[in-house]
Write an enzyme that holds these catalytic residues in place. Structure first.
Site, PDB file in Angstrom:
ATOM      1  CG  HIS A 202      -2.161  -0.954   0.746  1.00 21.04           C
ATOM      2  ND1 HIS A 202      -2.179  -2.291   1.085  1.00 21.04           N
ATOM      3  CD2 HIS A 202      -3.236  -0.746  -0.037  1.00 21.04           C
ATOM      4  CE1 HIS A 202      -3.249  -2.843   0.553  1.00 21.04           C
ATOM      5  NE2 HIS A 202      -3.916  -1.933  -0.134  1.00 21.04           N
ATOM      6  CD  GLU A 449      -9.944  -7.733  -2.640  1.00 21.91           C
ATOM      7  OE1 GLU A 449      -8.959  -7.095  -3.010  1.00 21.91           O
ATOM      8  OE2 GLU A 449     -10.741  -7.295  -1.795  1.00 21.91           O
ATOM      9  CG  ASP A 473      -5.561  -8.158  -1.717  1.00 23.50           C
ATOM     10  OD1 ASP A 473      -4.487  -8.427  -1.142  1.00 23.50           O
ATOM     11  OD2 ASP A 473      -6.266  -7.185  -1.400  1.00 23.50           O
ATOM     12  CB  CYS A 520     -10.457  -1.462  -8.946  1.00 19.43           C
ATOM     13  SG  CYS A 520     -10.727  -2.708  -7.692  1.00 19.43           S
TER      14      CYS A 520
HETATM   15  C1  PEP Z   1      -6.712  -5.095  -4.993  1.00 16.71           C
HETATM   16  O1  PEP Z   1      -6.491  -5.951  -4.132  1.00 16.71           O
HETATM   17  O2  PEP Z   1      -6.418  -5.231  -6.201  1.00 16.71           O
HETATM   18  C2  PEP Z   1      -7.339  -3.821  -4.609  1.00 16.71           C
HETATM   19  C3  PEP Z   1      -7.686  -2.937  -5.522  1.00 16.71           C
HETATM   20  O3  PEP Z   1      -7.482  -3.582  -3.285  1.00 16.71           O
HETATM   21  P1  PEP Z   1      -6.281  -3.064  -2.353  1.00 16.71           P
HETATM   22  O4  PEP Z   1      -5.100  -2.800  -3.223  1.00 16.71           O
HETATM   23  O5  PEP Z   1      -6.746  -1.847  -1.653  1.00 16.71           O
HETATM   24  O6  PEP Z   1      -6.089  -4.243  -1.439  1.00 16.71           O
HETATM   25 MG    MG Z   2      -7.425  -5.743  -2.211  1.00 20.05          MG
END
Ligand code: PEP
Ligand code: MG
Length: 594
Positions: A202, A449, A473, A520
């Site tokens: 993140h 995910e 994920d 996403c």
């Molecule tokens: C993902 O896992 O691709 C996602 C968009 O969620 P995050 O990156 O916030 O875990």
């Molecule tokens: Mg995610």
């Protein structure tokens, strides 16, 4: 001496500036520039904090019981001596005077310098005094925080300018927790370098959302780079060049100018609809972390928000949760800023490398939860905290009266989770109706995910209006690779055949069932995957606003039906990346950019 450190490139571009070393434990210390006429007042803040600590320590020493070990008194004397040492006080003042750093920043900058000197001492006894110095500085920082009412610095109050005539600053740290990255969002740094982290950790995602170059997973940058060193971040290559020669510096300045020109050129596509050569319309939406990011989304030409990571509203609050009204205001602000375009709010995805309070991800991993990525995270946490969850849902529904909202549930793996969400939604709607609160229908979607969700999609689809594939994920859980762990970063492979099968089948099944589907995860914003995702039938991408122009350029040059012809062969290939390079390139339309 010039040298290079290599890591994982996570946010593109070139940044050139001076290193600011920040210890992970102090990364949440406020970093901002003070106005020139505030210098004296800031020095006085530092002096007052030091005097307060001196008072505390003296009182402690004077009140020691008779039978206290005499080492304790000696230790307090050492702390008092360090507190008044010119190397700490004089130099801290100098950072404030010369650089206009705020007191906390000046103090932690000087601590980094002194800590190095202690590390290099031959004498073991002296080397160990570093811990004492750190404790003393912690005490002063504590006194400064008390003075400021303990509130962490509000990112929006940070001076959003470069100190006139000063060099750009690049942050170097062992690790930066996502919550701390948020503090830096509108701050003074032009680039990041960290020792740990992976491509979709993140910290990396926030760096990309800030659209500044970053290299993570360098393992030892924070040990090798010194405060104030000249540093180049090559965010394309994952290289960090320390104290570059004039020739190298000139080369990178040239590249920096080139990429600025390229950006300006791509920005001209802002109002061009994303339509492929064969007339397929593609939605390019934005991932945002805070309502304030919506403005950048609109600016970049996003056609909606495909992912509002609401958990960032829950961070930097010393563990306190945002109230229903606060959340409602945030969601309403995002919806209003998007001017009628849809906004997809993902319910809180706390856990794994996004801890709720100020605990760092590594602390969480090692000390508190055995395996947070597989633990009480995202929807699991929400369902375990029903009143918190209802509060968030009520806030989202209330904001639906102000624009087009969609609700997205993260980390779904069980049908029972969707059932529980649906029941909670009914209850929340009833509560709002009883209270006379206005709301409109909100579409319900789940994130795909976890591989289980992708595999059982036919069972999930009847219960939802749309799905959104979280490739970050999905890759982590399909390949059993911790996305934040640089040690296995080389195995984190979006091109892995198993990953591609899951994405392709999810897109295909959703489309066949007439449900909308988007991606996403970070793959959606990487132009290297645009052709591939178009070939799979994807027509809705969600990414950081800064990535929209280059993905749009790809879409404008693509012929979706020709790309789709290559898909079966690609999915059967043992080396899809190579096959894609051969097949998709030849299928790509060749018409120049419009
Ligand atoms: C993902 O896992 O691709 C996602 C968009 O969620 P995050 O990156 O916030 O875990
Ligand atoms: Mg995610």
């Amino acid at each position: 001496m010039s040298f290079q450190v290599f890591g994982i490139p996570v946010s593109r571009g070139v940044a050139i500036g001076r290193a600011v070393l920040v210890a992970s434990s102090r990364v949440d210390v406020a970093h901002y520039f003070i106005a020139p006429d505030q210098v004296e007042a800031e020095i006085q803040r530092a002096v007052r904090a030091r005097d307060e600590v001196a008072h505390e320590l003296t009182a402690l020493r004077d009140d020691l019981p008779e039978d206290a070990p005499h080492e304790l008194a000696a230790l307090l004397d050492v702390h008092l001596m360090l507190l008044h040492d010119e190397a700490l006080t004089g130099a801290t003042k100098q950072w404030i005077v010369d650089r206009h750093y705020n007191a906390e920043w000046a103090l932690s900058a000087q601590l980094e310098v002194l800590a190095r000197q202690f590390d290099e001492m031959e004498d073991e006894y002296l080397r160990e005094r570093k811990a004492d110095l750190e404790q003393v500085v912690e005490r002063i920082l504590g006194a400064l925080a008390r003075e400021q009412g303990k509130a962490p610095v509000d990112a929006s109050s940070v001076v959003q300018r470069d100190f006139a005539g000063e060099d750009p600053l690049l942050l170097v740290a062992a690790d930066i927790a996502p919550a701390d990255m948020m503090q830096f969002k509108r701050s003074v740094f032009h680039g990041f370098i960290t020792d740990i982290g992976g491509k979709t950790s993140h910290t990396a995602i926030v760096a990309r959302s800030m659209d500044i170059p970053a290299v993570v997973g360098t393992r030892e940058a924070s040990r090798l780079i010194r405060q104030d060193d000249w540093v180049i971040i090559d965010g394309d290559l994952g290289a960090v060049i320390v104290n570059p020669s004039p020739i190298v510096l000139e080369e990178y300045r040239f590249r920096q100018r080139q990429s600025e020109l390229e950006r300006a050129r791509l920005a001209r596509l802002r109002h061009t609809p994303a339509v492929t050569l064969d007339g397929e319309r593609v939605e390019l939406q934005a991932n945002i972390e805070l309502p304030a990011d919506a403005a950048a989304a609109v600016d970049a030409g996003a056609t909606g928000v495909g992912l509002f990571r609401s958990e960032f509203l829950f961070m930097n609050r010393n563990g306190e949760l945002p109230s229903e009204d606060e959340q409602f205001e945030a969601y309403r602000a995002a919806v209003e800023a998007m001017k009628g375009m849809p906004v997809t709010i993902r319910t809180v995805d706390i856990g794994a490398d996004k801890p709720l309070d100020r605990m760092s991800a590594s602390e969480l991993r090692h000390e508190h939860v055995l395996n947070p990525a597989m633990g009480l995270r995202a929807i699991r946490w929400s369902l375990a905290e029903p009143s918190m969850f209802r509060q968030q849902l009520r806030a989202i529904y209330r904001a639906s009266a102000y624009g087009k909202l969609r609700l997205l549930i993260p980390m779904v793996a069980h049908l029972s989770e969707i059932r529980q969400v649906s029941e909670t939604l009914k209850r929340v709607q009833q509560q709002l109706t009883d209270a006379g609160q206005a709301f409109t229908p909100v579409e319900l979607g789940v994130m795909i995910e976890i591989p289980a969700a992708a595999v059982m999609l036919p069972l999930l689809l009847p219960h939802v209006d749309f799905i959104s594939i979280g490739t970050n994920d999905l890759i982590q859980y399909t390949l059993a690779i911790d996305r934040a762990d640089e040690a296995v970063a080389h195995l984190y492979d979006p091109w892995h055949p198993a990953v591609l099968q899951l994405i392709a089948s999810s897109i295909g099944q959703a489309r066949a069932a007439g449900k909308s589907v988007s991606v996403c995860g970070e793959m959606a914003g990487d132009p290297a995957f645009t052709d591939l995702l178009l070939a799979m039938g994807l027509r809705n991408f969600s990414m950081h606003p800064s990535q929209i122009p280059s993905v749009k350029q790809r879409v404008l040059r693509a012929d979706a039906s020709r790309l789709a012809e290559a898909l079966p062969q690609l999915l059967e290939s043992p080396d899809p990346q190579r096959t894609a390079a051969l097949l998709l390139t030849s299928k790509r339309g060749n018409t120049p950019m419009q």
